[in-house]
Design a protein around this motif. Structure first.
Motif, PDB file in Angstrom:
ATOM      1  N   TRP A  19       1.077  -1.245   0.454  1.00  0.00           N
ATOM      2  CA  TRP A  19       0.129   0.298   0.031  1.00  0.00           C
ATOM      3  C   TRP A  19       1.214   1.360   0.365  1.00  0.00           C
ATOM      4  O   TRP A  19       0.809   2.195  -0.692  1.00  0.00           O
ATOM      5  N   TRP A  35       0.860   4.128  -2.592  1.00  0.00           N
ATOM      6  CA  TRP A  35       0.711   5.746  -2.676  1.00  0.00           C
ATOM      7  C   TRP A  35       2.041   6.053  -3.221  1.00  0.00           C
ATOM      8  O   TRP A  35       1.739   7.649  -3.589  1.00  0.00           O
ATOM      9  N   PHE A  39      -8.606   3.628  -7.106  1.00  0.00           N
ATOM     10  CA  PHE A  39      -9.885   3.405  -6.192  1.00  0.00           C
ATOM     11  C   PHE A  39      -9.875   4.893  -5.315  1.00  0.00           C
ATOM     12  O   PHE A  39     -11.708   4.667  -5.389  1.00  0.00           O
ATOM     13  N   LEU A  60      -9.472   1.661   6.601  1.00  0.00           N
ATOM     14  CA  LEU A  60      -9.159   1.479   5.667  1.00  0.00           C
ATOM     15  C   LEU A  60      -9.619   2.880   4.817  1.00  0.00           C
ATOM     16  O   LEU A  60     -10.073   2.734   3.216  1.00  0.00           O
ATOM     17  N   ALA A  61      -9.318   4.384   5.538  1.00  0.00           N
ATOM     18  CA  ALA A  61      -9.724   5.151   4.515  1.00  0.00           C
ATOM     19  C   ALA A  61      -9.019   6.179   3.415  1.00  0.00           C
ATOM     20  O   ALA A  61      -9.572   6.885   2.876  1.00  0.00           O
ATOM     21  N   GLY A  62      -7.446   5.664   3.564  1.00  0.00           N
ATOM     22  CA  GLY A  62      -7.783   6.987   2.235  1.00  0.00           C
ATOM     23  C   GLY A  62      -7.273   7.875   2.171  1.00  0.00           C
ATOM     24  O   GLY A  62      -6.868   8.551   3.418  1.00  0.00           O
ATOM     25  N   THR A  76     -10.072   9.632   1.035  1.00  0.00           N
ATOM     26  CA  THR A  76     -11.886   9.189   1.383  1.00  0.00           C
ATOM     27  C   THR A  76     -11.967  10.884   1.182  1.00  0.00           C
ATOM     28  O   THR A  76     -12.720  10.946   2.421  1.00  0.00           O
ATOM     29  N   GLU A 103      -6.124   5.185   8.524  1.00  0.00           N
ATOM     30  CA  GLU A 103      -4.852   5.004   7.294  1.00  0.00           C
ATOM     31  C   GLU A 103      -3.820   4.471   7.570  1.00  0.00           C
ATOM     32  O   GLU A 103      -2.751   5.594   8.092  1.00  0.00           O
ATOM     33  N   LEU A 104      -3.233   3.527   6.600  1.00  0.00           N
ATOM     34  CA  LEU A 104      -1.740   3.047   7.240  1.00  0.00           C
ATOM     35  C   LEU A 104      -0.375   4.420   5.892  1.00  0.00           C
ATOM     36  O   LEU A 104       0.236   4.747   7.137  1.00  0.00           O
ATOM     37  N   GLY A 109      -1.917   4.590  11.114  1.00  0.00           N
ATOM     38  CA  GLY A 109      -1.450   3.339  11.709  1.00  0.00           C
ATOM     39  C   GLY A 109      -1.716   2.626  10.376  1.00  0.00           C
ATOM     40  O   GLY A 109      -3.450   2.679   9.972  1.00  0.00           O
ATOM     41  N   ASP A 110      -2.241   1.637  11.875  1.00  0.00           N
ATOM     42  CA  ASP A 110      -2.778   0.140  11.175  1.00  0.00           C
ATOM     43  C   ASP A 110      -4.273  -0.301  11.961  1.00  0.00           C
ATOM     44  O   ASP A 110      -4.280  -0.236  12.893  1.00  0.00           O
ATOM     45  N   ALA A 111      -5.022  -0.411  10.854  1.00  0.00           N
ATOM     46  CA  ALA A 111      -6.658  -0.339  11.273  1.00  0.00           C
ATOM     47  C   ALA A 111      -6.703  -1.721  13.077  1.00  0.00           C
ATOM     48  O   ALA A 111      -6.915  -1.549  13.890  1.00  0.00           O
ATOM     49  N   PHE A 112      -5.695  -2.564  12.812  1.00  0.00           N
ATOM     50  CA  PHE A 112      -5.720  -4.179  13.525  1.00  0.00           C
ATOM     51  C   PHE A 112      -4.961  -3.484  14.954  1.00  0.00           C
ATOM     52  O   PHE A 112      -5.210  -4.064  15.761  1.00  0.00           O
ATOM     53  N   ARG A 125     -15.877   1.110   2.000  1.00  0.00           N
ATOM     54  CA  ARG A 125     -16.038   1.370   1.227  1.00  0.00           C
ATOM     55  C   ARG A 125     -14.559   1.163   0.942  1.00  0.00           C
ATOM     56  O   ARG A 125     -13.167   1.860   0.894  1.00  0.00           O
ATOM     57  N   ALA A 126     -14.605   0.029  -0.006  1.00  0.00           N
ATOM     58  CA  ALA A 126     -13.173   0.112  -0.255  1.00  0.00           C
ATOM     59  C   ALA A 126     -12.060  -0.780   0.688  1.00  0.00           C
ATOM     60  O   ALA A 126     -10.755  -0.215   0.700  1.00  0.00           O
ATOM     61  N   ALA A 142     -10.413  -4.304   0.051  1.00  0.00           N
ATOM     62  CA  ALA A 142      -9.074  -4.433  -0.285  1.00  0.00           C
ATOM     63  C   ALA A 142      -7.863  -5.131  -0.211  1.00  0.00           C
ATOM     64  O   ALA A 142      -6.868  -5.535  -0.564  1.00  0.00           O
TER      65      ALA A 142
HETATM   66  C1  LIG Z   1      -8.402   0.613  -2.006  1.00  0.00           C
HETATM   67  S1  LIG Z   1      -7.993   1.746  -0.431  1.00  0.00           S
HETATM   68  C2  LIG Z   1      -9.586   2.538  -0.523  1.00  0.00           C
HETATM   69  C3  LIG Z   1      -9.024   3.592   0.208  1.00  0.00           C
HETATM   70  C4  LIG Z   1     -10.577   4.557   0.543  1.00  0.00           C
HETATM   71  N1  LIG Z   1     -11.626   3.785   1.726  1.00  0.00           N
HETATM   72  C5  LIG Z   1     -11.574   5.043  -0.654  1.00  0.00           C
HETATM   73  O1  LIG Z   1     -12.981   5.007  -0.368  1.00  0.00           O
HETATM   74  O2  LIG Z   1     -11.072   6.169  -1.580  1.00  0.00           O
HETATM   75  C6  LIG Z   1      -7.340   1.013   0.415  1.00  0.00           C
HETATM   76  C7  LIG Z   1      -6.423   2.074   2.062  1.00  0.00           C
HETATM   77  O3  LIG Z   1      -6.355   0.630   2.605  1.00  0.00           O
HETATM   78  C8  LIG Z   1      -5.454   0.903   3.480  1.00  0.00           C
HETATM   79  N2  LIG Z   1      -4.841   0.243   4.206  1.00  0.00           N
HETATM   80  C9  LIG Z   1      -4.756  -1.352   3.680  1.00  0.00           C
HETATM   81  N3  LIG Z   1      -4.667  -1.716   4.917  1.00  0.00           N
HETATM   82  C10 LIG Z   1      -4.347  -1.133   6.294  1.00  0.00           C
HETATM   83  C11 LIG Z   1      -4.728  -0.975   7.592  1.00  0.00           C
HETATM   84  N4  LIG Z   1      -3.998  -2.185   8.054  1.00  0.00           N
HETATM   85  N5  LIG Z   1      -4.566  -0.164   8.307  1.00  0.00           N
HETATM   86  C12 LIG Z   1      -4.990   0.998   7.771  1.00  0.00           C
HETATM   87  N6  LIG Z   1      -4.978   1.670   6.614  1.00  0.00           N
HETATM   88  C13 LIG Z   1      -4.921   0.510   5.537  1.00  0.00           C
HETATM   89  C14 LIG Z   1      -4.058   1.298   1.891  1.00  0.00           C
HETATM   90  O4  LIG Z   1      -3.456   2.411   2.544  1.00  0.00           O
HETATM   91  C15 LIG Z   1      -5.355   2.089   1.482  1.00  0.00           C
HETATM   92  O5  LIG Z   1      -5.191   3.385   1.440  1.00  0.00           O
END
Ligand SMILES: C[S@@+](CC[C@H](N)C(=O)[O-])C[C@H]1O[C@@H](n2cnc3c(N)ncnc32)[C@H](O)[C@@H]1O
Length: 218
Positions: A6, A10, A17, A45-47, A49, A66-67, A104-107, A123-124, A128
């Protein structure tokens, strides 16, 4: 799909997406949840958005995670906002107005971090993740949301053998199995979107649907 994947996406600006407006399916279906103004919405996993900005415009508070630091900083910069930044065990917290976005990491988010989120919008995010991480996402992250929490989940379905994810196909049967233990799942809409996604057609995908689910934590 580890963190490096990821970060590279970026770095290379491979963010097909990302949408330059809030998700139309969010605007259509969110009111059906009947959420009180001021409720806090979790956006995993907000990106970057714009859905987060839309929630704030509706009077909600937002907690995104968001990572990618690139994504987090771009989110605020593109809205002309200057966030305050602080650190915690969850990562770096960027705050501006009603929006808090954790880099940071969602988990790593626990029940304390998510405790006052009355809603979730995916969403996404689920789509993902590859299958083992989808199971972890549903088994570990969602149980940290409180009973009564409501939300929307938007997925894609297509013949998985025709294209590699992400985004992955996540069938309705899988969604129901993932969330069955704690969540009521209602299908709100199923829409054929192949004609609006020429990128999928170019890759040889012959059928593509998006599905919107309402989630309710028992
Ligand atoms: C497909 S994108 C979707 C972003 C957003 N939801 C949107 O609709 O535009 C997935 C996002 O999740 C982030 N991501 C992936 N694994 C993650 C994690 N473990 N914790 C936080 N963010 C994460 C990625 O960096 C990426 O920006």
């Amino acid at each position: 799909m580890d963190a490096d994947f990821w970060h590279q996406r970026w770095q290379d600006n491979q963010i097909g997406f990302h949408q330059d407006r809030p998700s139309p399916l969010l605007l259509k279906h969110w009111p059906s949840l009947g959420l009180a103004g001021g409720s806090r919405v979790f956006v995993p996993l907000a990106g970057k958005t714009l859905d987060m900005a839309w929630f704030a415009s509706q009077g909600h508070r937002v907690l995104g995670v968001e990572l990618s630091q690139l994504a987090v900083e771009a989110f605020f910069a593109e809205l002309g906002l200057t966030p305050e930044v602080s650190e915690s065990r969850y990562g770096s917290h960027y705050r501006a107005g009603a929006i808090e976005l954790i880099c940071g990491d969602a988990f790593a988010l626990d029940a304390q971090a998510l405790g006052d989120c009355a809603a979730v919008f995916d969403r996404a995010a689920l789509i993902a993740l590859p299958p083992p991480l989808r199971q972890r996402y549903a088994d570990e992250l969602y149980p940290r949301l409180q009973p009564g929490c409501r939300g929307l989940l938007i997925t894609l379905e297509y013949p998985q053998h025709e294209k590699q994810g992400p985004p992955f196909c996540v069938s309705e049967a899988e969604v129901r199995a993932l969330y069955a233990r704690d969540w009521d799942v209602t299908t709100l809409e199923r829409r054929d979107i192949l004609a609006q996604q020429p990128g999928f057609v170019v890759e040889g995908v012959t059928a593509l649907e998006t599905i919107v689910y309402a989630l309710g934590r028992r």
